[in-house]
Design an enzyme around this catalytic site. Structure first.
Site, mmCIF file in Angstrom:
data_model
loop_
_atom_site.group_PDB
_atom_site.id
_atom_site.type_symbol
_atom_site.label_atom_id
_atom_site.label_comp_id
_atom_site.label_asym_id
_atom_site.label_seq_id
_atom_site.Cartn_x
_atom_site.Cartn_y
_atom_site.Cartn_z
ATOM 1 N N ARG A 50 26.962 29.300 35.350
ATOM 2 C CA ARG A 50 28.378 29.633 35.177
ATOM 3 C C ARG A 50 28.566 30.612 34.021
ATOM 4 N NH1 ARG A 50 33.396 27.186 36.328
ATOM 5 N NH2 ARG A 50 34.984 27.463 34.724
ATOM 6 N N ASP A 100 47.472 26.097 43.846
ATOM 7 C CA ASP A 100 47.101 24.674 43.866
ATOM 8 C C ASP A 100 48.346 23.804 44.046
ATOM 9 O OD1 ASP A 100 44.084 24.629 42.282
ATOM 10 O OD2 ASP A 100 45.411 26.318 41.917
ATOM 11 N N ARG A 120 49.492 23.843 47.574
ATOM 12 C CA ARG A 120 48.647 22.972 48.399
ATOM 13 C C ARG A 120 49.030 21.506 48.198
ATOM 14 N NH1 ARG A 120 43.561 26.636 46.524
ATOM 15 N NH2 ARG A 120 43.405 27.986 48.368
ATOM 16 N N HIS A 145 42.606 25.977 36.719
ATOM 17 C CA HIS A 145 42.525 26.223 38.162
ATOM 18 C C HIS A 145 41.073 25.929 38.545
ATOM 19 C CE1 HIS A 145 42.693 27.996 42.107
ATOM 20 N NE2 HIS A 145 41.831 28.951 41.785
#
Length: 355
Positions: free
Chosen positions: A127, A187, A190, A214
């Site tokens: 990452r 988000d 959703r 997020h």
């Protein structure tokens, strides 16, 4: 035959071509528009002409939010193809000028600059390494973008959006009110969709927010979810014994994982994020003062240390000047604790970047 997007590129001198079709009204007055009554034109630039960038550009175009849209991408042929594909629909759309270039100078004078470009994760890549590659990419994008449009609003969509919004803020030199991440706006949509389907109501009538990162550490603010002023959580817990902490976490997890499901099925996400970002563009450009959960500078909110310049999503009032205030939500202690944990995760990543 030479390929072209206009007759002038085929060798026809435009000049005052329209004079052969129209003549001024004979009222003795000069019909030339002056600065006094000419409407100021709105320009939006989209950096990155991939699936997400083009879904955003297309949605902004069909909603008639801009007079000019500039597209920028590193791949010239794909970029020109995308621009032409939209231009060829001109007879069915609002009159909007479309321009494109690989050079950032095409964005000059933008009112809103939307960054969707980002490096994709390589299998096995850490990452941190992905973040560092994105920082290197943003160093090429953000400074010239800020130079060409010093008064623009900067909206970051690239992932990881919260950390890259911090990067864009640092590299642009803009005040934090003019640097915004798309954050958990999608988000939250959703989340509202899942609840609306269960309650058999319109998703627009469900008040519900996802805040924080997020991503994996996002927080579903169950304590404030409501429909018609009524607490949804209380109603669900009274009517469904299964609505315990485990069930609530399962719903939150479903929201977080929903993007991965779309990607596994069609290879990418595009339409939902296109509509989400277009809704943000409308609130910003039309000064609507609507509340959106977007990534903003969150230091000092809900116990986040004042010295941590972390960006994460909180409900913010958006208008022509950018972020015009952040709502002081009432969170339960558990929700606030989760938010602070999310903030720490993000801040730890930001500190590794050395900006």
């Amino acid at each position: 035959m030479k390929k072209a997007s206009s007759l002038s590129e085929l060798g026809f001198d435009a000049g005052d071509a329209s004079s052969g079709f129209f003549r001024p009204v004979s009222d003795g007055m000069d019909s030339t528009p002056t600065s006094h009554h000419r409407r100021r034109l709105t320009k939006v630039s989209v950096i990155g002409a991939g699936n997400v960038g083009m879904a955003i550009a297309q949605t902004i175009l069909t909603r008639d939010l801009a007079d000019e849209i500039a597209l920028v991408d590193a791949l010239p042929d794909k970029l020109r193809g995308e621009m032409l594909d939209l231009q060829h629909a001109a007879a069915f759309l609002p009159r909007t000028r479309l321009v494109s270039d690989t050079d950032m100078s095409v964005t000059r004078g933008s009112d809103l600059a939307i960054v969707t470009a980002g490096a994709r994760q390589i299998p096995g890549e850490t990452r941190l390494n992905l973040l560092q590659r994105n920082v290197a990419l943003f160093r090429k994008i953000v400074p010239p973008l800020a130079e060409h449009s010093p008064d623009a609003l900067l909206l970051v969509v690239s992932n990881p959006v919260d950390v890259l919004t911090y990067v864009a803020w640092k590299l642009s030199g803009f005040p934090p009110s003019r640097v915004i991440g798309s954050g958990t706006n999608l988000d939250s949509s959703r989340f509202r969709f899942l609840l609306a389907e269960h309650l058999d109501v319109n998703a627009q009538d469900v008040q519900a927010y996802m805040v924080g990162e997020h991503g994996d550490s996002s927080v579903a603010v169950w304590s404030s979810v409501s429909v018609a002023g009524m607490s949804v959580l209380k109603s669900l817990q009274e009517s469904h014994r299964c609505f315990d902490e485990e069930a609530l976490e399962g719903i939150r997890r479903a929201v977080v994982d929903s993007a991965y499901e779309v990607i596994s099925l069609k290879g990418y996400t595009s339409w939902a994020i296109g509509y989400s970002v277009a809704s943000l563009a409308a609130s910003l450009l039309r000064d609507q003062r609507r509340i959106h959960p977007v990534s903003v500078l969150a230091r000092g909110f809900h116990g986040i240390p004042d010295e941590n310049d972390v960006f994460l999503s909180l409900p913010a009032r958006l208008g022509r000047a950018g972020v015009q205030g952040v709502a002081e939500m009432e969170l339960t202690e558990d929700e606030a604790k989760r938010l602070r944990r999310s903030a720490k995760t993000l801040w730890d990543n930001c500190q590794l970047l050395g900006l």
